[in-house]
Design an enzyme around this catalytic site. Structure first.
Site, PDB file in Angstrom:
ATOM      1  N   GLU A  52       2.584   4.735  -4.335  1.00  0.00           N
ATOM      2  CA  GLU A  52       2.549   5.554  -5.556  1.00  0.00           C
ATOM      3  C   GLU A  52       3.896   6.241  -5.851  1.00  0.00           C
ATOM      4  O   GLU A  52       4.140   6.479  -7.046  1.00  0.00           O
ATOM      5  CB  GLU A  52       1.435   6.602  -5.443  1.00  0.00           C
ATOM      6  CG  GLU A  52       0.041   6.031  -5.479  1.00  0.00           C
ATOM      7  CD  GLU A  52      -0.319   5.281  -4.199  1.00  0.00           C
ATOM      8  OE1 GLU A  52      -1.010   4.252  -4.289  1.00  0.00           O
ATOM      9  OE2 GLU A  52       0.118   5.707  -3.108  1.00  0.00           O
ATOM     10  N   ASP A 111       0.849  -1.190   0.000  1.00  0.00           N
ATOM     11  CA  ASP A 111       0.000   0.000   0.000  1.00  0.00           C
ATOM     12  C   ASP A 111       0.885   1.242   0.000  1.00  0.00           C
ATOM     13  O   ASP A 111       2.105   1.157   0.208  1.00  0.00           O
ATOM     14  CB  ASP A 111      -0.888  -0.037   1.241  1.00  0.00           C
ATOM     15  CG  ASP A 111      -2.030   0.966   1.194  1.00  0.00           C
ATOM     16  OD1 ASP A 111      -2.340   1.465   0.090  1.00  0.00           O
ATOM     17  OD2 ASP A 111      -2.615   1.247   2.255  1.00  0.00           O
ATOM     18  N   ASP A 116      -9.042   3.421  -2.137  1.00  0.00           N
ATOM     19  CA  ASP A 116      -9.944   3.904  -1.092  1.00  0.00           C
ATOM     20  C   ASP A 116     -11.254   4.425  -1.667  1.00  0.00           C
ATOM     21  O   ASP A 116     -11.489   5.640  -1.756  1.00  0.00           O
ATOM     22  CB  ASP A 116      -9.262   5.000  -0.279  1.00  0.00           C
ATOM     23  CG  ASP A 116      -8.028   4.473   0.442  1.00  0.00           C
ATOM     24  OD1 ASP A 116      -7.931   3.253   0.636  1.00  0.00           O
ATOM     25  OD2 ASP A 116      -7.164   5.284   0.809  1.00  0.00           O
TER      26      ASP A 116
END
Length: 781
Positions: free
Chosen positions: A409, A406, A487
Site C-alpha cells: 500500500e 503483498d 485479509d
C-alpha cells in the site's frame, strides 16, 4: 473552499482554454467520445501528465455560444459548458460548483509540508475523520433513481450511493462491513440511470474522495487533495461500452497462463519443504485437482525478499521440479520492504542505485514491516523498477511460476522508531520519491511495484506469460496484475460481501480478481468452506487461503461430507475452464469483466440493477450462491428471456423471482437459453485445446457459443471456435467452425430420449451426449 469562475475562453488548435482569477482549465476531446477537463492553480503550469492514461487520438472542439454558455462539439460528441458559475452538462449528468482550496498541500517546501500534510496529508479534518484539505472539488447534481458502481474494491452493497468513499490505499487487516478505505484506490465511477451508463475517471493519484449523495442527498461531490483536477468523461451508453472505452484508456490485462485459472492453495504458512510435499500428497490422495501452491513470508531467510531459508527450503529448484511433475506450480510472496542489512545483496545493490524512499532530510527512510529495520524502493523511478525486476532472477531460476505482491500500500508497522497510526499504517506523506511527496505517490505504490514485477518476469521468463497477484493498486492495475481482496475473515458476512466487492472491481476494469476462499482470519467450518468453494469456483481467481492463527481449512480439513462437496466444487471449476478461458481472452480484447452484475446485460430491467447477491459469469451463466448457514433454498431473480437450470435442465421464463433448491453439493445455477457453453472434463489440462470440448447447449431457435483455443502459455496464435445451431422444437442441428483435431461433443440436460441422432449417443436420466463428426451433430425427438 472558494467557487471557481472563469472570465473568458479561447479555442486554440481544437482545445478550449478557460481563464480565471485563481484557476485555469482546458477541455480536450478525443476519438471515441471522451472529454477531458483539466483544472489547475495559476501558480502551476498546464503540463500535467498521467501515470496510467494512454491518450486516444485528439478530436478538435467546435464552440457555439448559447444562452447559458457554450455548446461544444467534437465529432459526434457534445456537451454544454457554463463559465460563471462553472458547470458542465454531459450525457444527462450535471457537473457544477467547482471549488478550490487556497491551502497549497502540494508544496514541496519542508516546513509547509510538515504543517500541511503531516501524517496523512491533513490540513483539516472532516466529520468522518478523513482529511480533505487543499485541492479541488466538483459537484454532481443528483437525479431520482441514479445508481453508482465501480470505485474498485469496497465494502457494502453493489450500489455505492449514499456513502462517502476515500481513495487512499490502506492495510485493512481488520476490515468490517462499513470500513473504508481498503487496499485499492480506483477513482473511477459509473453513473447509471434510465438504462444509461456513463463513466467518470478522476486521473489523480493524490488522496481523493467521492461523496455520493451522503452529506447532501441532492448532490454528490468529487474532491482531491492536490494542485490539479483531471477528470475524464467516458461515454456509454451500455455498461459494456463504458468498460471497453475505460480500459482502452488505462490498460487491459494480458492473457493469463492457463494454470492461473485453476484451483490454488495457500496458507500463512507452509513453512518448510516437508509441509509443502505433504499438502500436495493429500491433494493426490483425495483426488482433488490442484494448479498452484503458494508460499507465504515464512519461506524466506529472515524475511529478506528474493531469498529462501537455507534450513527450511534447502533445495528450492528440486522442490519446484517435483511439484511441476505433478502439474503444480509454485507462487512466492514478495513484499516491498527490503531488510536494511549490510552484506544483503538486494539492499546493497539498491543502496548503490540510491533506490529507496527518503525522509524529509533526504536520508533513507527507515522503518519496520516484516523485516526490521526496512527500507522501501521508490518505484516511481524507471531505473528502480528495472532494478527490482532483475531481483526476481533467483526465484525465476528456482522455477517459481508467479509472484504475489503483498504489503504494497505500502504498509509499515513503524517509521523511524515510532509506531505508525492513522489510515492504513503507511509511510509519512512528506516522505520523498525524488521531487515528489509520498502524498502524491502513495496511491500508485502498489501499481508501480506490480509494473516492476510484471516487466521483470516478462524479461526473465521470456516466452511465458507473467503472473502477478497484488493486494494494492490504482486504476489500470489490471494491465500488470491480478487482484485479491486482502485479509477477509471466515464469516458468512464476508463471503456475501465478496460478491459486490468483486463485481465492482470488475466494473472498475479489474477483470481478474478473487477473495480468499474460506476466509483468511478466523475459523471456518465445513459448511462455510463448502459453500464458499462453490462460490469461488466462479471467481476469476480461485484460491483457498488462511492465516497461521486460523483453523486449517484445506479441502479435507472437516472430513466428510464436506470433503466431497468441496472436491466437487473444485472439479467443477476445471469443467468450466474452456468457458473461463474464452472469457479471459475477451477481457484481453475488450476489457469486459468475467463476473458481471445482472444489470450489465439487462440495463433496462430495474429489478436487475438492485440485485447484489447473484451475478453472471460472462453473458450465459447466472450463479446465485448460498450466503447463509443452514439454507437449503434461496430466492433468485431471473432476468428477461429463457433460463435452464444447469443441473436439471428445467426451463424458466424471465423476468421472474423463483425459489431455487440449494443442496450442499451444488450452487443454484442457470444457463441462458440459446447459448452453447464450452466445457471439458474435470481435470487440469496441459493446454487450452480442450480434448474433449463439450458444448453444453440450451436449445432455442438460434444457438450460439464460442471457445478460445491455444497453447495455454506463451505468445503463439490462438484460435476462436464458434458453435452455431438451429432448433425447431423437434430437431436440433449444431455446427462447429472451424473443425479442430480433438474430440467435440454435444451435451443436453433435461432432454427427452431422442428418436435418433447423427451418431451413437449416450442417454441417462435426461442427460444426452453425442460426438460431433466433421464438426456437426443433429438430434431428433
Amino acid at each position: 473552499m472558494r467557487s471557481v469562475n472563469f472570465d473568458g475562453y479561447r479555442l486554440e488548435d481544437g482545445v478550449l482554454w478557460l481563464e480565471g482569477a485563481q484557476s485555469q482549465a482546458r477541455l480536450e476531446a478525443y476519438a471515441g467520445g471522451y472529454w477531458r477537463l483539466l483544472v489547475w492553480h495559476r501558480s502551476r503550469d498546464a503540463g500535467k501528465g498521467s501515470w496510467v492514461v494512454r491518450r486516444p487520438e485528439a478530436v478538435p472542439i467546435e464552440a457555439e455560444p448559447e444562452a447559458a454558455g457554450l455548446r461544444l462539439r467534437a465529432g459526434a460528441a457534445e456537451l454544454h459548458l457554463r463559465l460563471a458559475p462553472f458547470g458542465l452538462d454531459w450525457a444527462g449528468l450535471a457537473l457544477a460548483d467547482l471549488q478550490v482550496d487556497e491551502l497549497p498541500t502540494w508544496t514541496t517546501d519542508a516546513a509547509a509540508v510538515a504543517e500541511a500534510v503531516a501524517g496523512v496529508g491533513a490540513v483539516r479534518e472532516t466529520e468522518d475523520g478523513h482529511a480533505l484539505g487543499g485541492g479541488y472539488a466538483l459537484h454532481l447534481q443528483e437525479r431520482d433513481g441514479r445508481r453508482y458502481f465501480g470505485l474498485g474494491e469496497r465494502t457494502g452493497f453493489l450500489d455505492k450511493k449514499g456513502r462517502r468513499w476515500l481513495n487512499w490505499t490502506a492495510d485493512a487487516f481488520e476490515q468490517q462491513p462499513k470500513d473504508d478505505p481498503l487496499y485499492q484506490a480506483h477513482p473511477f465511477l459509473i453513473a447509471f440511470d434510465e438504462g444509461q451508463a456513463r463513466g467518470l475517471f478522476l486521473d489523480e493519484s493524490w488522496k481523493s474522495a467521492f461523496d455520493l449523495a451522503f452529506r447532501e442527498p441532492g448532490r454528490s461531490r468529487i474532491a482531491v487533495e492536490g494542485p490539479t483536477f483531471d477528470l475524464w468523461l467516458v461515454p456509454g451508453p451500455e455498461p459494456a461500452a463504458v468498460l471497453e472505452r475505460f480500459t482502452a484508456l488505462v490498460g487491459r490485462p494480458g492473457l493469463p497462463p492457463l494454470w492461473a485459472l485453476g484451483y490454488h492453495q495457500c496458507r500463512w504458512s507452509y513453512p518448510d519443504e516437508d509441509s509443502v510435499r505433504e499438502v500436495v500428497r493429500k491433494f493426490e490422495r483425495h483426488e482433488i485437482p490442484l494448479s498452484a501452491l503458494w508460499l507465504d513470508i515464512d519461506y524466506m531467510d529472515g524475511y529478506k525478499v528474493f531469498t529462501f531459508s537455507p534450513h527450511r527450503f534447502p533445495d528450492p529448484p528440486r522442490l519446484v521440479r517435483e511439484l511441476a511433475e505433478k502439474g503444480v506450480r509454485v507462487v512466492t510472496i514478495v513484499d516491498p520492504g527490503v531488510k536494511k542489512e549490510a552484506g544483503y545483496s538486494v539492499y546493497e545493490s539498491g543502496r548503490k542505485l540510491d533506490a529507496f524512499v527518503k525522509n524529509r532530510r533526504e536520508e533513507e527512510l527507515v522503518g519496520e514491516v516484516w523485516p526490521k529495520p526496512a527500507v522501501w524502493p521508490d518505484f516511481s523511478r524507471p531505473e528502480v523498477r528495472r532494478w527490482w525486476g532483475e531481483q526476481h532472477r533467483p526465484l525465476v531460476e528456482a522455477g517459481v511460476a508467479g509472484i504475489w505482491n503483498d504489503m504494497n500500500e505500502p504498509a509499515a508497522f513503524a517509521v523511524e522508531g515510532d509506531e505508525v497510526f492513522g489510515i492504513g499504517k503507511t509511510l509519512p506523506s512528506d516522505a520523498r520519491h525524488g521531487e515528489r511527496l509520498h502524498a502524491e505517490v502513495h496511491n500508485l505504490y502498489g501499481l508501480l511495484m506490480s509494473r516492476a514485477t510484471h516487466e521483470g518476469l516478462a524479461h526473465l521468463r521470456e516466452g511465458r506469460r507473467p503472473f502477478v497477484l497484488t493486494r494494492s493498486g490504482f486504476s489500470g492495475i489490471q494491465h500488470y496484475a491480478w487482484v485479491w481482496t486482502g485479509d477477509n475473515g471466515s464469516y458468512w458476512e464476508h463471503m456475501a460481501m465478496s460478491v459486490p466487492m468483486l463485481l465492482n472491481l470488475g466494473l472498475s476494469g479489474v477483470a481478474f480478481c478473487g477473495a480468499d476462499i474460506g476466509g483468511f482470519r478466523g475459523d471456518a467450518d465445513g459448511e462455510l468452506l463448502a459453500r464458499w468453494t462453490w462460490l469461488g469456483a466462479f471467481y476469476p481467481f480461485m484460491r483457498n487461503h488462511s492465516a497461521k492463527t486460523s483453523r486449517r481449512q484445506e479441502p479435507w480439513a472437516f472430513g466428510e461430507p464436506w470433503l466431497g462437496h468441496v472436491r466437487e466444487a473444485i472439479r467443477f471449476r476445471y469443467r468450466l475452464l474452456p468457458y473461463l478461458y474464452t472469457l479471459a481472452e475477451e477481457a484481453v480484447r475488450t476489457g469486459q469483466p468475467l463476473m458481471r452484475p445482472l444489470f450489465y446485460h439487462f440495463p433496462n430491467d430495474p429489478e436487475a440493477a438492485a440485485v447484489h447477491d447473484q451475478f453472471l459469469l460472462g453473458p450465459d451463466l447466472l450463479a446465485a450462491p448460498v450466503l447463509q448457514p443452514g439454507a437449503r433454498r434461496r430466492l433468485v431473480y431471473l432476468p428477461e428471456g429463457g433460463w435452464r437450470d444447469f443441473w436439471t435442465g428445467a426451463e424458466q421464463a424471465g423476468p421472474a423471482w423463483v425459489v431455487a433448491e440449494a443442496p450442499l453439493d451444488r450452487i443454484p445455477l442457470w444457463q441462458r437459453v440459446g447459448s452453447a457453453l464450452p466445457l471439458s472434463v474435470p481435470e487440469p489440462p496441459a493446454q487450452a485445446h480442450w480434448d474433449p470440448l463439450i458444448w453444453r447447449v440450451a436449445p432455442a431457435a438460434h444457438v450460439l457459443g464460442a471457445a478460445y483455443l491455444d497453447e495455454g502459455e506463451g505468445d503463439g496464435a490462438g484460435l476462436r471456435v464458434r458453435l452455431t445451431g438451429r432448433y425447431d422444437g423437434s430437431r436440433l442441428l449444431v455446427t462447429q467452425e472451424p473443425v479442430t483435431d480433438g474430440r467435440a461433443w454435444l451435451e443436453l440436460v433435461g432432454a427427452d430420449e431422442p428418436r435418433r441422432a447423427s451418431a451413437p449417443f449416450e442417454y441417462e436420466d435426461g442427460r444426452f451426449r453425442v460426438e460431433l463428426q466433421a464438426g456437426e451433430a443433429w438430434v431428433e425427438w
